[in-house]
Design an enzyme around this catalytic site. Structure first.
Site, PDB file in Angstrom:
ATOM      1  CE  LYS A   1       8.460  -0.411   2.949  1.00  0.00           C
ATOM      2  NZ  LYS A   1       8.324  -0.706   4.408  1.00  0.00           N
TER       3      LYS A   1
ATOM      4  CB  SER B   1      -0.934   0.004   1.217  1.00  0.00           C
ATOM      5  OG  SER B   1      -0.189  -0.141   2.412  1.00  0.00           O
TER       6      SER B   1
ATOM      7  CG  ASN C   1       5.373  -7.915   6.767  1.00  0.00           C
ATOM      8  OD1 ASN C   1       5.691  -7.512   5.650  1.00  0.00           O
ATOM      9  ND2 ASN C   1       4.445  -7.321   7.492  1.00  0.00           N
TER      10      ASN C   1
ATOM     11  CG  MET D   1      16.157  -2.380   4.362  1.00  0.00           C
ATOM     12  SD  MET D   1      14.441  -2.907   4.691  1.00  0.00           S
ATOM     13  CE  MET D   1      13.749  -2.837   3.031  1.00  0.00           C
TER      14      MET D   1
ATOM     15  CG  ASP E   1       6.980  -3.778   5.817  1.00  0.00           C
ATOM     16  OD1 ASP E   1       7.160  -2.719   6.451  1.00  0.00           O
ATOM     17  OD2 ASP E   1       6.132  -3.876   4.909  1.00  0.00           O
TER      18      ASP E   1
ATOM     19  CG  ASP F   1       1.604  -5.383   8.107  1.00  0.00           C
ATOM     20  OD1 ASP F   1       0.705  -6.245   8.092  1.00  0.00           O
ATOM     21  OD2 ASP F   1       1.954  -4.741   7.110  1.00  0.00           O
TER      22      ASP F   1
END
Length: 453
Positions: free
Chosen positions: A159, A141, A296, A246, A310, A291
């Site tokens: 990211k 999102s 993840n 990362m 994440d 989350d």
């Protein structure tokens, strides 16, 4: 560097009026799908009736979710939360379509991706990399993730934030508040504004890549040399306001362990390690990755480790709230209803003078939710129907309007994390000895690690 391929991505609408138009179209699809009968059900539920069961058509639902997936940002995140609650609000067919929001977002087209890379790294950005994969390995999102290799040989996951998402959060949340009011998505007597405000703050944290980098490094310090987990490192020289660089970690999606290639003991061990980590996050770290998306976590076969990914939704928890949750958990485990009631009042699950029948029902629900913590033989999530029982009891209490208080909005994200961990254990059909973890982690938490020098 790999060459760009033809993209099927859709540009992220970044201007406020454009996003309002898209949300308006999504709302039109939702309203058309609900129809007159559905609106009548919503009105009836507002007057104290049973929660509405929305008979949306699959086609209208697909249009609605497609629109949110194109918008990304706050509206998609809230759509994902809506999709978690499909068993009684939506028909099974519609719930299945809504669930797609938890697993996909439209990627950016190459032209928009290139604009972001040029803005963040300069027009010669490609000189930084030996290889850059233009097809994202993940899209969510807030942003999408690309695999890259630097000239000096570092293998990275980049990211990259969708343009305009950060600036659109406030207006998206305001528009979603109006949508929630229109379609009666909160029960009678519940003010959803504090929860929307907490969601707004959380989304701003998720869009703050500097804060995510700091949270990731704090989390790495807590995990330390735990052999069960690997946490990616941050590469600050290639991180910007809109790109987080990362370590790239190779692995398989964690829920693939539910397949035939993995034995029961493997699933049990994996679920147990993640459940132990979930308890440590709250009761030792005071730093919770809230989350619960299965994506993840990756299983790394080469090292038999779990990669943790994440950290945008990482949430620091105040010591006072941790202490109350500790008292709540221990009271539930010990069948101490007086202690359970005192902690519930402190957290905000109930008020001092709430009606006795509803208070007793809430205490029953909390004890039911703690059922996995009391099973000293190891709780079999695969054979349990605790989710169905807790959902129906909790929904009825939530809709009753009998309680004078609501818990602090940030508890919403703690509930989401614990529910996600339980759901993953169920997905893996795992047996987990949570009772032993209670003794080690909740009763006797470890001290904080030494600060980095």
């Amino acid at each position: 560097m790999s060459q760009p391929s033809k993209s099927s991505g859709v540009a992220v609408p970044s201007r406020r009026l454009s996003r309002l138009w898209h949300l308006g179209r999504a709302t039109t699809d939702l309203a058309a799908g609900i129809g007159v009968k559905g609106m009548f059900e919503i009105a009836r539920s507002r007057s104290g009736g049973a929660p509405p069961r929305l008979q949306l058509s699959v086609e209208h639902t697909r249009r609605f979710t497609d629109r949110l997936a194109r918008m990304r940002g706050a509206v998609m995140k809230m759509g994902q939360l809506m999709s978690m609650d499909g068993s009684d609000v939506f028909t099974p067919e519609v719930a299945e379509v809504m669930s797609a929001l938890r697993e996909r977002a439209e990627p950016m087209p190459l032209s928009q991706l290139n604009q972001v890379l040029e803005r963040e790294y300069g027009s010669d950005w490609n000189k930084r990399f030996r290889r850059f994969e233009f097809t994202p390995i993940a899209a969510a999102s807030i942003g999408q993730v690309h695999r890259a290799e630097t000239r000096d040989g570092r293998r990275l996951a980049l990211k990259i934030q969708f343009p305009g998402v950060r600036d659109s959060i406030d207006s998206d949340i305001a528009n979603l508040g109006m949508l929630g009011q229109t379609f009666g998505m909160a029960p009678k007597g519940i003010d959803i504004k504090p929860f929307l405000e907490e969601a707004r703050r959380q989304l701003h944290r998720e869009a703050d890549y500097a804060a995510e980098a700091a949270a990731l490094e704090d989390y790495r310090r807590w995990v330390g040399d735990d052999p069960d987990f690997v946490v990616p490192g941050v590469h600050h020289d290639l991180s910007t306001e809109n790109i987080l660089a990362m370590d790239f970690i190779e692995g398989v999606p964690i829920d693939r362990l539910a397949g035939p290639d993995y034995r029961r003991e493997h699933r049990d061990r994996t679920a147990s390690r993640l459940m132990r980590l979930t308890l440590r996050e709250l009761f030792e770290f005071g730093l919770v990755q809230t989350d619960p998306n299965f994506g993840n976590y990756l299983y790394v076969p080469a090292t038999d480790q779990i990669a943790l990914l994440d950290f945008g939704a990482t949430h620091a928890v105040e010591p006072e709230l941790i202490a109350e949750f500790r008292r709540l958990a221990l009271a539930a485990v010990n069948d101490d209803r007086d202690g359970l009631r005192a902690s519930s009042i402190a957290i905000g699950y109930m008020g001092e003078n709430d009606p006795s029948p509803q208070v007793e029902a809430m205490l029953d629900l909390l004890q039911l939710s703690a059922e996995p913590l009391r099973d000293s033989s190891g709780y079999d999530f695969g054979a349990s129907n605790i989710f169905e029982r807790a959902y129906h009891q909790g929904r009825d209490l939530f809709q009753s309007g009998a309680f004078s208080t609501t818990p602090a909005p940030d508890t919403m994200f703690l509930h989401r994390k614990f529910m996600g961990s339980f759901m993953l254990s169920r997905r893996l059909r795992a047996r987990v000895d949570l009772a032993a973890m209670v003794e080690v982690i909740i009763r006797s938490p470890r001290p904080a690690p030494a600060a980095a020098s």
